[in-house]
Design an enzyme around this catalytic site. Structure first.
Site, PDB file in Angstrom:
ATOM      1  N   GLY A  40       8.916  -2.388  19.130  1.00  0.00           N
ATOM      2  CA  GLY A  40       8.192  -1.286  19.741  1.00  0.00           C
ATOM      3  C   GLY A  40       6.800  -1.072  19.183  1.00  0.00           C
ATOM      4  O   GLY A  40       6.219  -1.928  18.512  1.00  0.00           O
ATOM      5  N   ILE A 181      -5.374   8.945  16.042  1.00  0.00           N
ATOM      6  CA  ILE A 181      -5.574   7.504  16.154  1.00  0.00           C
ATOM      7  C   ILE A 181      -7.049   7.156  16.003  1.00  0.00           C
ATOM      8  O   ILE A 181      -7.420   6.246  15.260  1.00  0.00           O
ATOM      9  CB  ILE A 181      -5.024   6.990  17.500  1.00  0.00           C
ATOM     10  CG1 ILE A 181      -3.502   7.112  17.530  1.00  0.00           C
ATOM     11  CG2 ILE A 181      -5.444   5.538  17.746  1.00  0.00           C
ATOM     12  CD1 ILE A 181      -2.879   6.768  18.868  1.00  0.00           C
ATOM     13  N   GLY A 182      -7.902   7.883  16.695  1.00  0.00           N
ATOM     14  CA  GLY A 182      -9.326   7.597  16.643  1.00  0.00           C
ATOM     15  C   GLY A 182      -9.916   7.722  15.255  1.00  0.00           C
ATOM     16  O   GLY A 182     -10.747   6.899  14.846  1.00  0.00           O
ATOM     17  N   HIS A 441       4.590  16.033 -14.579  1.00  0.00           N
ATOM     18  CA  HIS A 441       3.155  15.971 -14.825  1.00  0.00           C
ATOM     19  C   HIS A 441       2.810  14.554 -15.317  1.00  0.00           C
ATOM     20  O   HIS A 441       3.560  13.957 -16.086  1.00  0.00           O
ATOM     21  CB  HIS A 441       2.754  16.984 -15.902  1.00  0.00           C
ATOM     22  CG  HIS A 441       1.328  16.856 -16.340  1.00  0.00           C
ATOM     23  ND1 HIS A 441       0.291  17.392 -15.601  1.00  0.00           N
ATOM     24  CD2 HIS A 441       0.765  16.236 -17.414  1.00  0.00           C
ATOM     25  CE1 HIS A 441      -0.848  17.112 -16.225  1.00  0.00           C
ATOM     26  NE2 HIS A 441      -0.586  16.406 -17.326  1.00  0.00           N
TER      27      HIS A 441
END
Length: 457
Positions: A40, A181-182, A441
């Site tokens: 996909g 996306i851009g 930390h």
């Protein structure tokens, strides 16, 4: 005579293969049809290839900053785009091959390579074959939406798919669309060495976010030399010699931008227009998304829709969660629902944005009383040590219940640190649970409890 199965799955994206695994594991005879590439969008044209490019771009950026850390590299940093593309291709093809190998060896699963179309509510044709089942699952995904802008038929343009095939560096990449996306492509190509201009029709970038997030992201991009043009009310395209002229009609700045390449990044559309859904009676909304209920069932009994094609989520993780919901309800006696999940996603620029739940604007809608916590990354030791102090973290808490309603971490490791907040939200615990938890930390996450101790109205 039609071959009969217990279940048919259309599409081998994030939900389809895993669902096939669960169904065959339960003893069902399953058919899975894929007309193009296994895996996909995520595997082939989305997350995996683009994040491989983001990683290459980050290395180039860090190399240029080496002197800031006392590391001297000598000559100027150059980027070999053929090598960058080759690395990206290996990442994607390896993942795709693994999916295909998994499905090919799955006992009880028959693979059909071709375009499936409905013949009736229980029958599908794939090439010369016709198959049928009482359960049909649609996982057909989506593709780039290309608007009918004036002049678009007269110029070449790229989409998020075709830009992945470039093995040369655009001289000037003009990106139409100032959303997720851009912006990822904008930063990566600027770091590769292109001149980049982002054109957004709206008044600000990624308008889904709060204004302070949008403004901070624009500052980050502009600090790297990316030009941003918002308020582009009349975007149009025209040939300009060997280049492309993009008209913007903004209130300030040049009325058009001339670039060597144009990327259209204005949204997505579902792959539902060529399935002959009308022959099955499956309903779609006005944008073409398959209409589903809270358990992902369509209006036709025995047909489900999962992933990008159902309009209930546009991410790999929501597609996979769709599989989990369907499998749990169908096989495990569960009652899981789409509405139970907390919206969450990332913007994978550098530094990244991790988002969970409601924005401040959404939370305040309807007069809800909220408390806000904020912490600039300049006050996060891990960010200072790494020399990456851009951005901030922000949390929204319900003033009455003390539940966390939403959060955003725009900063180094923000896409990972956000999960500390997301998990507490999923547990429906008060913010004090997280505030009183000791974190390691030095990390980014350790400042989340500190931020929660500084909430304001």
């Amino acid at each position: 005579m039609n071959e009969k199965f217990d279940a048919i799955i259309i599409g081998a994206g994030q939900a389809g293969p895993s669902l096939a695994g669960r169904l065959t594991g339960a003893g069902m005879k399953v058919a899975l049809a894929e007309r193009h590439l296994f895996g996909g969008t995520c595997v082939n044209t989305g997350c995996m290839p683009t994040k491989a490019l983001v990683a290459s771009a980050k290395v180039a950026h860090q190399a240029r900053r080496a002197a800031d850390y006392g590391v001297m590299l000598g000559s100027a940093v150059t980027v070999d785009m053929r090598a960058v593309k080759a690395r990206k291709d290996v990442v994607a093809t390896t993942a795709r091959g693994n999916v295909e190998k998994w499905l090919g060896g799955m006992k009880g699963c028959a693979l059909y390579r071709g375009h499936a179309r409905f013949v009736s509510p229980r029958e599908l044709s794939i090439g010369d074959a016709t198959i049928e089942a009482e359960r049909i699952f649609l996982n057909v995904g989506g593709r780039a939406f290309v608007p009918n802008l004036p002049g678009i038929d007269k110029v070449p343009y790229l989409t998020n798919t075709s830009i992945l095939e470039l093995d040369t560096l655009p001289r000037h990449l003009v990106i139409v669309g100032g959303s997720y996306i851009g912006l990822e492509f904008a930063q990566m190509y600027r770091r590769f060495g292109s001149e980049v201009t982002v054109i957004e029709k709206g008044p600000r970038l990624i308008q889904r976010e709060d204004e302070d997030i949008s403004a901070a992201i624009q500052t980050i991009l502009e600090s790297e030399g990316i030009a941003v043009r918002t308020g582009a009310d009349c975007i149009r395209l025209a040939p300009h010699g060997q280049d492309v002229a993009v008209g913007v009609d903004c209130t300030a700045g040049a009325p058009e931008i001339v670039g060597s390449h144009v990327l259209m990044a204005v949204g997505r559309r579902p792959n539902t227009d060529d399935l002959d859904l009308d022959k099955a009676g499956v309903a779609r909304d006005e944008r073409g998304y398959i209409t589903v209920d809270d358990e992902l069932r369509t209006n036709v009994p025995g047909i489900w829709a999962l992933g990008d094609c159902n309009g209930r989520g546009a991410f790999t993780h929501t597609s996979y969660n769709d599989f989990e919901i369907v499998a749990a309800n169908l096989l495990d006696g569960g009652s899981r629902r789409v509405s139970d999940r907390i919206p969450c996603y990332g913007l994978f620029i550098d530094p990244p944005l991790g988002r969970a739940g409601l924005t401040e604007r959404e939370a305040r809608t309807g007069g809800r009383r909220v408390r806000i916590g904020m912490r600039p990354m300049t006050r996060v030791g891990r960010a200072v040590e790494k020399g990456e102090t851009q951005g901030f973290m922000k949390v929204v808490v319900d003033a009455e219940s003390d539940r966390i309603l939403g959060a955003a971490i725009l900063g180094v490791e923000g896409d990972e640190a956000i999960h500390a907040i997301l998990d507490v939200m999923a547990a429906k615990a008060p913010y004090t649970t997280l505030q009183q938890t000791v974190h390691i930390h030095p990390t980014v996450s350790e400042l989340i409890p500190t931020m929660l101790g500084e909430l304001r109205q």
